[in-house]
Design a protein around this motif. Structure first.
Motif, PDB file in Angstrom:
ATOM      1  N   ARG A 176      -6.307   8.556  -0.657  1.00 38.95           N
ATOM      2  CA  ARG A 176      -6.607   7.198  -0.179  1.00 38.95           C
ATOM      3  C   ARG A 176      -7.895   7.148   0.645  1.00 38.95           C
ATOM      4  O   ARG A 176      -8.127   6.183   1.382  1.00 38.95           O
ATOM      5  CB  ARG A 176      -5.432   6.650   0.636  1.00 38.95           C
ATOM      6  CG  ARG A 176      -5.112   7.396   1.928  1.00 38.95           C
ATOM      7  CD  ARG A 176      -4.028   6.681   2.723  1.00 38.95           C
ATOM      8  NE  ARG A 176      -3.688   7.389   3.935  1.00 38.95           N
ATOM      9  CZ  ARG A 176      -2.689   8.256   4.072  1.00 38.95           C
ATOM     10  NH1 ARG A 176      -1.909   8.511   3.036  1.00 38.95           N
ATOM     11  NH2 ARG A 176      -2.460   8.862   5.221  1.00 38.95           N
ATOM     12  N   ALA A 227       0.809  -1.221   0.000  1.00 39.35           N
ATOM     13  CA  ALA A 227       0.000   0.000   0.000  1.00 39.35           C
ATOM     14  C   ALA A 227       0.847   1.279   0.000  1.00 39.35           C
ATOM     15  O   ALA A 227       0.612   2.179  -0.824  1.00 39.35           O
ATOM     16  CB  ALA A 227      -0.965  -0.015   1.181  1.00 39.35           C
ATOM     17  N   ASN A 277      -2.459  -5.531  -3.797  1.00 42.20           N
ATOM     18  CA  ASN A 277      -1.849  -4.207  -3.908  1.00 42.20           C
ATOM     19  C   ASN A 277      -0.671  -4.215  -4.882  1.00 42.20           C
ATOM     20  O   ASN A 277      -0.463  -3.263  -5.634  1.00 42.20           O
ATOM     21  CB  ASN A 277      -1.377  -3.727  -2.532  1.00 42.20           C
ATOM     22  CG  ASN A 277      -2.531  -3.361  -1.609  1.00 42.20           C
ATOM     23  OD1 ASN A 277      -3.618  -3.024  -2.064  1.00 42.20           O
ATOM     24  ND2 ASN A 277      -2.302  -3.426  -0.306  1.00 42.20           N
ATOM     25  N   VAL A 328      -6.344   0.134  -3.886  1.00 42.19           N
ATOM     26  CA  VAL A 328      -5.259  -0.123  -2.925  1.00 42.19           C
ATOM     27  C   VAL A 328      -5.862  -0.248  -1.533  1.00 42.19           C
ATOM     28  O   VAL A 328      -6.555   0.659  -1.065  1.00 42.19           O
ATOM     29  CB  VAL A 328      -4.212   1.004  -2.967  1.00 42.19           C
ATOM     30  CG1 VAL A 328      -3.120   0.757  -1.935  1.00 42.19           C
ATOM     31  CG2 VAL A 328      -3.611   1.114  -4.357  1.00 42.19           C
ATOM     32  N   LYS A 329      -5.593  -1.356  -0.885  1.00 39.46           N
ATOM     33  CA  LYS A 329      -6.177  -1.627   0.427  1.00 39.46           C
ATOM     34  C   LYS A 329      -5.116  -1.497   1.514  1.00 39.46           C
ATOM     35  O   LYS A 329      -4.117  -2.214   1.510  1.00 39.46           O
ATOM     36  CB  LYS A 329      -6.788  -3.036   0.458  1.00 39.46           C
ATOM     37  CG  LYS A 329      -7.794  -3.303  -0.668  1.00 39.46           C
ATOM     38  CD  LYS A 329      -8.941  -2.302  -0.650  1.00 39.46           C
ATOM     39  CE  LYS A 329      -9.937  -2.576  -1.783  1.00 39.46           C
ATOM     40  NZ  LYS A 329     -10.996  -1.533  -1.837  1.00 39.46           N
ATOM     41  N   PHE A 330      -5.344  -0.566   2.424  1.00 39.24           N
ATOM     42  CA  PHE A 330      -4.440  -0.391   3.560  1.00 39.24           C
ATOM     43  C   PHE A 330      -4.829  -1.317   4.714  1.00 39.24           C
ATOM     44  O   PHE A 330      -4.004  -1.662   5.545  1.00 39.24           O
ATOM     45  CB  PHE A 330      -4.467   1.068   4.033  1.00 39.24           C
ATOM     46  CG  PHE A 330      -3.720   2.010   3.129  1.00 39.24           C
ATOM     47  CD1 PHE A 330      -2.465   2.476   3.482  1.00 39.24           C
ATOM     48  CD2 PHE A 330      -4.275   2.429   1.932  1.00 39.24           C
ATOM     49  CE1 PHE A 330      -1.774   3.341   2.652  1.00 39.24           C
ATOM     50  CE2 PHE A 330      -3.591   3.291   1.093  1.00 39.24           C
ATOM     51  CZ  PHE A 330      -2.331   3.749   1.459  1.00 39.24           C
ATOM     52  N   CYS A 372       2.425   1.850  -3.451  1.00 36.06           N
ATOM     53  CA  CYS A 372       1.470   2.327  -4.453  1.00 36.06           C
ATOM     54  C   CYS A 372       1.269   3.833  -4.336  1.00 36.06           C
ATOM     55  O   CYS A 372       1.239   4.554  -5.341  1.00 36.06           O
ATOM     56  CB  CYS A 372       0.125   1.614  -4.298  1.00 36.06           C
ATOM     57  SG  CYS A 372       0.116  -0.114  -4.846  1.00 36.06           S
ATOM     58  N   GLN A 373       1.155   4.322  -3.094  1.00 35.47           N
ATOM     59  CA  GLN A 373       0.875   5.749  -2.945  1.00 35.47           C
ATOM     60  C   GLN A 373       2.104   6.607  -3.232  1.00 35.47           C
ATOM     61  O   GLN A 373       1.975   7.756  -3.667  1.00 35.47           O
ATOM     62  CB  GLN A 373       0.322   6.060  -1.558  1.00 35.47           C
ATOM     63  CG  GLN A 373      -0.171   7.504  -1.472  1.00 35.47           C
ATOM     64  CD  GLN A 373      -1.266   7.711  -0.474  1.00 35.47           C
ATOM     65  OE1 GLN A 373      -1.349   7.000   0.519  1.00 35.47           O
ATOM     66  NE2 GLN A 373      -2.109   8.715  -0.709  1.00 35.47           N
TER      67      GLN A 373
END
Length: 258
Positions: A117, A30, A61, A48-50, A33-34
């Motif tokens: 996000r 995650a 992710n 995208v899963k935190f 990705c950011q």
């Protein structure tokens, strides 16, 4: 060697407005990705899963990240299988490369990571951190109190000293954070020690080879011998007052230490 663990964590927390404590948390995919979203602004952050805690969830992710690399023609292999194990060394080395890439291509300007996000955050375990409840605004009485005399309210002041239970909880949280920090420092120490040990073994092998050539009467390479000696001087130089620990203090039983 790139930035240290502490520098990388501080950089990510500042850029992404997170509270990361370990490099290994990048193994969820995650934060990575950011970071690339801050460069290109087109990463589908809704995918995208935190709030993930299992390896199979991390892979989702990394699929997003791989699509970003493919779209922007980034010629770098993502070692997904190793990163998702959340091991320190693998994630440190990949994050150091990511930081170098970001330094080169980050366009600058304003970036709102929380909005991108949708307010998701990460705890030390990788799970989403719940948002803090809004604080009630403080109310100030409009009545003026005459100087020299306290306002008579008829209400005894409350004891604002934290209860014993709250104090214990705070101390336990601080203790857990310190233990986690110490474990991270130990892993970082072992990582760099192993790197130095590999260099030492390589240098010693070259020195032994040169010694064998000298015994056989073959001419030595003066420049190479000088370089080997300089490397060994760096490896074995210690600061004043430093003493090499005994094996009883936890040093592995090896041929040589430095």
């Amino acid at each position: 060697m790139g930035e240290s663990r502490q520098e990388l964590i501080a950089w990510m927390n500042d850029l992404l407005q997170l509270n990361l404590t370990k490099v290994e948390q990048c193994g969820t995919g995650a934060p990575l990705c950011q970071i690339f979203d801050s460069i290109y602004g087109d990463v589908p952050m809704t995918k995208v899963k935190f709030n993930v805690n299992a390896e199979y969830q991390f892979i989702g992710n990394f699929k997003v990240l791989q699509s970003v690399f493919l779209h922007h023609k980034i010629e770098k292999t993502i070692p997904v299988e190793r990163l998702t194990k959340c091991k320190f060394q693998d994630n440190l080395e990949f994050l150091q490369w990511v930081k170098r890439f970001w330094d080169q291509f980050y366009p600058g300007g304003d970036y709102d990571p929380v909005a991108r996000r949708k307010g998701q955050g990460m705890t030390s375990s990788g799970a989403t951190a719940p948002a803090a409840p809004p604080r009630a605004p403080s109310v100030v009485s409009s009545r003026k109190v005459s100087s020299g005399a306290p306002a008579a309210t008829g209400i005894a002041p409350r004891n604002r000293t934290p209860s014993t239970g709250v104090q214990v909880a705070q101390l336990q949280a601080e203790s857990a954070a310190l233990r986690e920090q110490a474990e991270g420092l130990e892993r970082e120490r072992d990582f760099y020690f192993n790197k130095l040990r590999e260099i030492e073994i390589l240098v010693q092998a070259v020195a032994d080879e040169d010694a064998a050539l000298a015994e056989s009467g073959q001419p030595a390479n003066a420049e190479k011998d000088l370089l080997i000696k300089q490397i060994q001087d760096i490896l074995y130089t210690t600061e004043e007052g430093f003493e090499i620990p005994d094996q009883a203090d936890g040093v592995p039983d090896d041929e040589e230490t430095f």
